[in-house]
Design an enzyme around this catalytic site. Structure first.
Site, PDB file in Angstrom:
ATOM      1  N   HIS A 154      16.736   0.865   9.869  1.00  0.00           N
ATOM      2  CA  HIS A 154      17.637   0.900  11.022  1.00  0.00           C
ATOM      3  C   HIS A 154      17.233  -0.155  12.055  1.00  0.00           C
ATOM      4  O   HIS A 154      18.082  -0.845  12.619  1.00  0.00           O
ATOM      5  CB  HIS A 154      17.612   2.289  11.664  1.00  0.00           C
ATOM      6  CG  HIS A 154      18.495   3.286  10.996  1.00  0.00           C
ATOM      7  ND1 HIS A 154      18.294   3.701   9.697  1.00  0.00           N
ATOM      8  CD2 HIS A 154      19.599   3.957  11.449  1.00  0.00           C
ATOM      9  CE1 HIS A 154      19.228   4.591   9.378  1.00  0.00           C
ATOM     10  NE2 HIS A 154      20.028   4.753  10.413  1.00  0.00           N
ATOM     11  N   HIS A 203      10.321   7.815  11.651  1.00  0.00           N
ATOM     12  CA  HIS A 203       9.573   6.567  11.450  1.00  0.00           C
ATOM     13  C   HIS A 203       8.319   6.554  12.303  1.00  0.00           C
ATOM     14  O   HIS A 203       8.292   7.101  13.410  1.00  0.00           O
ATOM     15  CB  HIS A 203      10.429   5.346  11.831  1.00  0.00           C
ATOM     16  CG  HIS A 203      11.301   4.847  10.734  1.00  0.00           C
ATOM     17  ND1 HIS A 203      10.793   4.314   9.557  1.00  0.00           N
ATOM     18  CD2 HIS A 203      12.645   4.791  10.628  1.00  0.00           C
ATOM     19  CE1 HIS A 203      11.799   3.954   8.777  1.00  0.00           C
ATOM     20  NE2 HIS A 203      12.935   4.234   9.400  1.00  0.00           N
TER      21      HIS A 203
END
Length: 238
Positions: A154, A203
């Protein structure tokens, strides 16, 4: 004679600024690539584990790593923001931005945008497979994830897509303020998406930092390529 001297001086200054900007962008791209591999090396040696855990837990309520800080609405907002870096929306943004560039009469820049995003997507997926870093296991994931963690897809693709397409769109805008606004929005969205990935616990912070570094470097190369396509005019877009 005086007018001719002023004209030549202005021409020399424009060319000097153009070449200096091109070199600075090339150095920025190189710095991004080097930074990515430096982070990757540190991650591979587990040197970043403590920092990653500290930052990740700082976004959780004290004593409850499964509960993100802030009101419930903040988590929902993070999910909305993180969707801006998803594949479906980035594909739509790419087609809209490249379509605008195409309608403005610049087919080469439109093609550059599409090729850049496609190659970047392939590179991101290959890097994920190559590094195969597990997702964070300290906190509950606030979004569905199925791929390896490093680098953050992303974050990398947001930087690549929003910055690259922001550059292309800004080049077809005649007004400096509009160009500056387009680039400011592109940078803001890129940063927001990366931070949302850490906030949602999907993440490690170094995943996001590495994604920003490589995606930003890619965008700088697109900027240089766009300038070369337009006869070397790299600077003065903003």
């Amino acid at each position: 004679m005086e007018a001719e001297i002023e004209r030549r001086a202005a021409w020399m200054w424009r060319n000097l600024r153009r070449h200096w900007t091109k070199h600075l962008m090339a150095l920025a791209a190189l710095a991004g690539v080097v930074g990515f591999f430096e982070i990757a090396e540190e991650v591979g040696e587990s040197e970043t584990r403590q920092v990653d855990e500290t930052i990740l837990l700082a976004m959780r309520e004290t004593g409850d790593p499964q509960d993100p800080i802030g009101p419930p609405g903040l988590t929902e907002a993070a999910r909305d923001i993180t969707s801006l870096g998803g594949g479906t929306l980035l594909t739509c943004v790419t087609f809209v931005a490249c379509g605008m560039t195409l309608l403005a009469g610049n087919r080469r820049l439109a093609a550059l945008g599409v090729v850049s995003v496609c190659l970047g997507t392939v590179a991101m997926k290959l890097l994920k497979i190559g590094y195969d870093r597990p997702r964070p296991d300290l906190v509950e994931h606030g979004a569905l994830v199925t791929s390896p963690s490093f680098p953050s897809g992303h974050s990398m693709m947001s930087a690549l897509v929003y910055l690259s397409l922001g550059i292309l769109v800004s080049r077809i805008q005649p007004r400096r303020r509009v160009r500056a606004f387009v680039m400011a929005v592109s940078i803001g969205v890129t940063l927001a998406v990366g931070l949302s990935r850490v906030f949602l616990g999907v993440h490690w912070p170094t995943d996001v930092l590495a994604g920003w570094a490589l995606g930003g470097a890619w965008a700088m190369l697109v900027w240089i390529a766009a300038g070369l396509m337009e006869g070397g005019r790299v600077a003065s877009e903003i």
